[in-house]
Design an enzyme around this catalytic site. Structure first.
Site, PDB file in Angstrom:
ATOM      1  N   GLY A 226      34.137  24.205 -47.692  1.00 51.98           N
ATOM      2  CA  GLY A 226      33.712  25.107 -46.615  1.00 51.98           C
ATOM      3  C   GLY A 226      34.889  25.773 -45.937  1.00 51.98           C
ATOM      4  O   GLY A 226      34.881  26.007 -44.732  1.00 51.98           O
TER       5      GLY A 226
ATOM      6  N   THR B 148      37.529  29.309 -46.127  1.00 49.42           N
ATOM      7  CA  THR B 148      37.189  30.739 -46.225  1.00 49.42           C
ATOM      8  C   THR B 148      36.627  31.052 -47.611  1.00 49.42           C
ATOM      9  O   THR B 148      35.655  31.808 -47.744  1.00 49.42           O
ATOM     10  CB  THR B 148      38.431  31.615 -45.950  1.00 49.42           C
ATOM     11  OG1 THR B 148      39.170  31.022 -44.886  1.00 49.42           O
ATOM     12  CG2 THR B 148      38.046  33.015 -45.552  1.00 49.42           C
ATOM     13  N   ALA B 149      37.222  30.458 -48.647  1.00 50.29           N
ATOM     14  CA  ALA B 149      36.753  30.738 -50.013  1.00 50.29           C
ATOM     15  C   ALA B 149      35.303  30.283 -50.203  1.00 50.29           C
ATOM     16  O   ALA B 149      34.481  31.011 -50.775  1.00 50.29           O
ATOM     17  CB  ALA B 149      37.660  30.051 -51.030  1.00 50.29           C
TER      18      ALA B 149
ATOM     19  N   GLU C 193      46.018  34.676 -42.460  1.00 45.76           N
ATOM     20  CA  GLU C 193      45.439  35.505 -41.413  1.00 45.76           C
ATOM     21  C   GLU C 193      45.608  36.994 -41.663  1.00 45.76           C
ATOM     22  O   GLU C 193      45.382  37.796 -40.774  1.00 45.76           O
ATOM     23  CB  GLU C 193      46.061  35.105 -40.072  1.00 45.76           C
ATOM     24  CG  GLU C 193      45.887  33.607 -39.825  1.00 45.76           C
ATOM     25  CD  GLU C 193      46.134  33.158 -38.393  1.00 45.76           C
ATOM     26  OE1 GLU C 193      47.121  33.632 -37.822  1.00 45.76           O
ATOM     27  OE2 GLU C 193      45.329  32.358 -37.887  1.00 45.76           O
TER      28      GLU C 193
ATOM     29  N   LYS D 287      45.032  46.379 -39.994  1.00 49.89           N
ATOM     30  CA  LYS D 287      46.323  46.259 -40.691  1.00 49.89           C
ATOM     31  C   LYS D 287      46.528  47.485 -41.582  1.00 49.89           C
ATOM     32  O   LYS D 287      45.736  47.734 -42.494  1.00 49.89           O
ATOM     33  CB  LYS D 287      46.293  44.970 -41.537  1.00 49.89           C
ATOM     34  CG  LYS D 287      47.497  44.780 -42.440  1.00 49.89           C
ATOM     35  CD  LYS D 287      47.437  43.448 -43.166  1.00 49.89           C
ATOM     36  CE  LYS D 287      48.484  43.332 -44.239  1.00 49.89           C
ATOM     37  NZ  LYS D 287      48.348  42.102 -45.037  1.00 49.89           N
TER      38      LYS D 287
ATOM     39  N   VAL E 169      32.778  14.371 -51.064  1.00 47.67           N
ATOM     40  CA  VAL E 169      32.454  14.012 -52.449  1.00 47.67           C
ATOM     41  C   VAL E 169      33.318  12.823 -52.848  1.00 47.67           C
ATOM     42  O   VAL E 169      34.547  12.871 -52.748  1.00 47.67           O
ATOM     43  CB  VAL E 169      32.734  15.204 -53.394  1.00 47.67           C
ATOM     44  CG1 VAL E 169      32.591  14.784 -54.845  1.00 47.67           C
ATOM     45  CG2 VAL E 169      31.810  16.360 -53.073  1.00 47.67           C
TER      46      VAL E 169
ATOM     47  N   THR F 282      47.311  38.220 -50.628  1.00 46.06           N
ATOM     48  CA  THR F 282      46.355  38.589 -51.667  1.00 46.06           C
ATOM     49  C   THR F 282      45.279  37.533 -51.942  1.00 46.06           C
ATOM     50  O   THR F 282      44.400  37.760 -52.775  1.00 46.06           O
ATOM     51  CB  THR F 282      47.108  38.848 -52.993  1.00 46.06           C
ATOM     52  OG1 THR F 282      48.049  37.787 -53.180  1.00 46.06           O
ATOM     53  CG2 THR F 282      47.815  40.177 -52.981  1.00 46.06           C
TER      54      THR F 282
HETATM   55  C1  LIG Z   1      51.201  29.368 -45.645  1.00 46.68           C
HETATM   56  C2  LIG Z   1      50.001  30.096 -46.156  1.00 46.68           C
HETATM   57  C3  LIG Z   1      49.756  31.394 -45.737  1.00 46.68           C
HETATM   58  C4  LIG Z   1      48.651  32.081 -46.230  1.00 46.68           C
HETATM   59  N1  LIG Z   1      48.468  33.385 -45.854  1.00 46.68           N
HETATM   60  C5  LIG Z   1      47.442  34.073 -46.381  1.00 46.68           C
HETATM   61  C6  LIG Z   1      47.196  35.424 -46.013  1.00 46.68           C
HETATM   62  O1  LIG Z   1      47.907  35.999 -45.192  1.00 46.68           O
HETATM   63  N2  LIG Z   1      46.152  36.057 -46.580  1.00 46.68           N
HETATM   64  C7  LIG Z   1      45.327  35.457 -47.478  1.00 46.68           C
HETATM   65  O2  LIG Z   1      44.412  36.099 -47.996  1.00 46.68           O
HETATM   66  N3  LIG Z   1      45.511  34.170 -47.796  1.00 46.68           N
HETATM   67  C8  LIG Z   1      46.530  33.475 -47.291  1.00 46.68           C
HETATM   68  N4  LIG Z   1      46.697  32.174 -47.616  1.00 46.68           N
HETATM   69  C9  LIG Z   1      45.704  31.532 -48.467  1.00 46.68           C
HETATM   70  C10 LIG Z   1      44.478  31.207 -47.638  1.00 46.68           C
HETATM   71  O3  LIG Z   1      44.826  30.325 -46.593  1.00 46.68           O
HETATM   72  C11 LIG Z   1      43.405  30.570 -48.506  1.00 46.68           C
HETATM   73  O4  LIG Z   1      43.260  31.291 -49.683  1.00 46.68           O
HETATM   74  C12 LIG Z   1      42.079  30.573 -47.791  1.00 46.68           C
HETATM   75  O5  LIG Z   1      42.192  29.944 -46.552  1.00 46.68           O
HETATM   76  C13 LIG Z   1      41.017  29.893 -48.623  1.00 46.68           C
HETATM   77  O6  LIG Z   1      41.264  28.521 -48.717  1.00 46.68           O
HETATM   78  P1  LIG Z   1      40.211  27.654 -49.487  1.00 46.68           P
HETATM   79  O7  LIG Z   1      38.882  27.895 -48.887  1.00 46.68           O
HETATM   80  O8  LIG Z   1      40.368  27.866 -50.938  1.00 46.68           O
HETATM   81  O9  LIG Z   1      40.681  26.155 -49.194  1.00 46.68           O
HETATM   82  P2  LIG Z   1      40.601  25.266 -47.853  1.00 46.68           P
HETATM   83  O10 LIG Z   1      40.657  26.064 -46.617  1.00 46.68           O
HETATM   84  O11 LIG Z   1      41.638  24.209 -48.029  1.00 46.68           O
HETATM   85  O12 LIG Z   1      39.162  24.592 -47.910  1.00 46.68           O
HETATM   86  C14 LIG Z   1      38.884  23.489 -48.748  1.00 46.68           C
HETATM   87  C15 LIG Z   1      37.503  22.947 -48.421  1.00 46.68           C
HETATM   88  O13 LIG Z   1      37.178  21.974 -49.401  1.00 46.68           O
HETATM   89  C16 LIG Z   1      36.632  20.841 -48.752  1.00 46.68           C
HETATM   90  N5  LIG Z   1      36.888  19.662 -49.562  1.00 46.68           N
HETATM   91  C17 LIG Z   1      38.025  19.306 -50.215  1.00 46.68           C
HETATM   92  N6  LIG Z   1      37.852  18.140 -50.867  1.00 46.68           N
HETATM   93  C18 LIG Z   1      36.572  17.741 -50.616  1.00 46.68           C
HETATM   94  C19 LIG Z   1      35.790  16.620 -50.990  1.00 46.68           C
HETATM   95  N7  LIG Z   1      36.280  15.636 -51.752  1.00 46.68           N
HETATM   96  N8  LIG Z   1      34.523  16.559 -50.530  1.00 46.68           N
HETATM   97  C20 LIG Z   1      33.988  17.531 -49.767  1.00 46.68           C
HETATM   98  N9  LIG Z   1      34.686  18.618 -49.387  1.00 46.68           N
HETATM   99  C21 LIG Z   1      35.961  18.723 -49.802  1.00 46.68           C
HETATM  100  C22 LIG Z   1      37.323  20.794 -47.400  1.00 46.68           C
HETATM  101  O14 LIG Z   1      36.555  20.058 -46.464  1.00 46.68           O
HETATM  102  C23 LIG Z   1      37.376  22.284 -47.052  1.00 46.68           C
HETATM  103  O15 LIG Z   1      36.173  22.656 -46.453  1.00 46.68           O
HETATM  104  C24 LIG Z   1      47.773  31.453 -47.126  1.00 46.68           C
HETATM  105  C25 LIG Z   1      48.006  30.135 -47.520  1.00 46.68           C
HETATM  106  C26 LIG Z   1      49.110  29.459 -47.056  1.00 46.68           C
HETATM  107  C27 LIG Z   1      49.369  28.054 -47.518  1.00 46.68           C
END
Ligand SMILES: Cc1cc2nc3c(=O)[nH]c(=O)nc-3n(C[C@H](O)[C@H](O)[C@H](O)COP(=O)(O)OP(=O)(O)OC[C@H]3O[C@@H](n4cnc5c(N)ncnc54)[C@H](O)[C@@H]3O)c2cc1C
Length: 506
Positions: free
Chosen positions: A14, A16-17, A51, A80, A187, A346
């Site tokens: 849950g 952003t992705a 962000e 932006k 999970v 990106t």
């Molecule tokens: C330093 C940094 C700067 C960034 N800057 C940018 C930017 O400027 N622009 C941009 O587009 N992107 C940026 N990103 C990338 C961006 O932060 C991510 O792509 C975005 O937040 C999506 O993350 P996500 O949803 O894939 O993962 P996460 O936010 O890590 O979410 C993972 C989810 O999986 C769940 N989960 C994990 N394991 C389990 C389990 N076993 N059981 C149940 N749930 C589980 C967690 O609870 C959570 O809800 C940046 C990343 C970093 C590290």
């Protein structure tokens, strides 16, 4: 699996992705009776950084029919126009440049940048700085928003800055309103069928959650694609050295800027992202070259908050991609699929592009191994196309203040495409033709390549340049006068950025 069996999709994660994926699929397929469930762990949490966006985030919100006035104030969002890169270069007059998002008026000025950059590449001392030829750079310098008045009928692409936690909350609420199921649990185990397909997720609330198709949005943990289905991870460390980051907020200033600023520091670069209520700042660096404490001290000094008690968050980054984004009945989206460091912001663009491709596969009824292979090839090419452009920033740096920058410049681990693009630039060949020949122009266009390469002053050394002949000198003066007037005139059709931010939190 056969796409006609697709009735029950489980999204693990849950962040952003996860919520972007669930919202898009629910919006597109709710009429087909497909159930979308998001399961997220209340104990693990989201990464909570990221962000800045590219223009694809606007496409995402438009496709959900969510207006800016609905989501932007709730997420402290700003507009932006692009990114300024400061101090990546030490070439006199080229220490800073702006990488703008495209607009439909680029044709009026960018041809001149290409012309003068080609002359300077050939050794003629003419001005070829991209900021002088970019309307978006002009708007940004004046702190204008990228949205023209109605009587100025041209299209401007733009991105956003936003609070990553608030955008997650907003998307979760909207997704649930349109029918996405939500389970808060962790999970603990994953059950597979004999053919390797994922059958169900065992949750720590004793529930077993089965599904026809699983979307892995579990962040860097990549619980389904990499851990369960054992898809190997391809590390980009030899191309991109950064593996760590620090994030910390500072106070926002009056006249909020409409750009991200990326400033090169000793062992990486610092981001500065304006939201309506604060700046988001951070330092992306390589832990091989400095310790977390050293990096934090340098970031604090850079921000002028050395003695303050603002809390700094330290993060590790896994930079690279899974060898395949789609295996069996599982597609990974977001950090679980891969991550190129955030220099061009990106990551969310990838999320949108991946879900869009996946939805097309379903709608065309092509859940065949052949289609899966093609999907994976496209995703991999996408990663590498964007990675090469990011590597170019490091390769063309001219700093010598640390081993980090010297090693980046001397790094020979470049893809063949990137080598060809560099040869093309130094050989004063046509960039557009090279992008077409290599089939990589969809990732970054001629405009972007020229802005970067000219912006950091990748030209013959100043002492080797020869003065422009009278004809070229005069035509440059005439062209600059035209461009200045053009940018000045066009700017009159834009409002200050500050005025366009519908609501601000104190
Ligand atoms: C330093 C940094 C700067 C960034 N800057 C940018 C930017 O400027 N622009 C941009 O587009 N992107 C940026 N990103 C990338 C961006 O932060 C991510 O792509 C975005 O937040 C999506 O993350 P996500 O949803 O894939 O993962 P996460 O936010 O890590 O979410 C993972 C989810 O999986 C769940 N989960 C994990 N394991 C389990 C389990 N076993 N059981 C149940 N749930 C589980 C967690 O609870 C959570 O809800 C940046 C990343 C970093 C590290």
């Amino acid at each position: 699996m056969d796409d006609s069996n697709l009735k029950n999709i489980v999204v693990l994660g849950g962040g952003t992705a996860g919520w972007m994926t669930a919202s898009l699929l629910q919006k597109q397929w709710q009429h087909l009776g497909i159930k979308i469930t998001v399961v997220e762990s209340p104990d693990i949490g989201i990464i909570g950084v990221g962000e800045g966006s590219t223009p694809l985030l606007k496409v995402f919100f438009d496709s959900l029919e969510i207006s800016e006035s609905e989501w932007m104030p709730e997420c402290n969002a700003t507009y932006k126009n692009g990114i300024s890169f400061n101090n990546w270069s030490t070439v006199s007059g080229y220490e800073s440049y702006f990488h703008p998002f495209p607009c439909s008026l680029d044709f009026a000025t960018f041809g001149l940048l290409y012309k003068y950059a080609a002359l300077r590449r050939k050794g003629l001392d003419v001005l070829a700085h991209p900021n002088r030829f970019s309307l978006m750079a002009g708007l940004t310098e004046k702190k204008l928003a990228p949205i023209p008045s109605e009587n100025f009928p041209f299209h401007f692409q733009y991105g956003y800055h936003f609070d990553s936690v608030l955008i997650g909350n907003f998307l979760r609420r909207r997704a649930k309103e349109i029918g996405v199921e939500h389970i808060e649990a962790t999970v603990q185990d994953v059950e597979q069928n004999s053919n390797g397909d994922i059958k169900s997720l065992k949750l720590n609330n004793n529930q077993t959650l089965s599904g026809d198709f699983f979307i892995d949005c579990s962040g860097f943990a990549s619980v389904l694609l990499q851990k369960t289905l054992k898809v190997p991870f391809l590390n980009f460390a030899e191309n991109l050295f950064n593996d760590s980051a620090i994030a910390m907020p500072t106070e926002i200033e009056p006249n909020i800027p409409s750009e991200t600023v990326s400033t090169a520091l000793t062992n990486g670069w610092a981001w500065k992202i304006p939201l309506t209520n604060r700046f988001g700042n951070g330092y992306v660096y390589s832990s091989k070259y400095c310790s977390p404490d050293e990096a934090e001290t340098e970031l604090r000094a850079h921000l002028g908050v050395l003695d303050s008690d603002i809390e700094a968050r330290h993060l590790k980054m896994k930079v690279g991609r899974a060898e395949e984004s789609w295996r069996n009945n599982c597609v990974a989206v977001g950090l679980s699929q891969g991550f190129i460091e955030p220099l061009e912001a990106t990551a969310l663009q990838f999320v949108y592009a991946t879900v869009d491709e996946f939805a097309k596969a379903f709608e065309q009824g092509e859940f065949t191994p052949q289609y899966r292979q093609e999907f994976n090839n496209r995703m991999n090419k996408n990663f590498e196309g964007i990675r090469d452009y990011i590597v170019l920033h490091y390769k063309t740096n001219s700093r010598s203040d640390s081993q980090y920058w010297i090693d980046n410049r001397e790094n020979q681990n470049l893809s063949n495409n990137l080598k060809e693009m560099l040869n093309c630039w130094y050989g004063v060949e046509d960039i557009e033709a090279a992008l077409t020949r290599l089939d990589i122009g969809t990732y970054y266009s001629q405009r972007s390549w020229a802005c970067l390469l000219a912006g950091v002053g990748t030209f013959p050394r100043e002492e080797n340049l020869i003065s422009a002949d009278l004809e070229n000198a005069q035509s440059l003066q005439d062209d600059l006068k035209y461009v200045d007037n053009f940018i000045e005139g066009c700017s009159l059709n834009f409002e200050p950025h500050e005025n366009m931010l519908t609501s601000k939190t104190p």
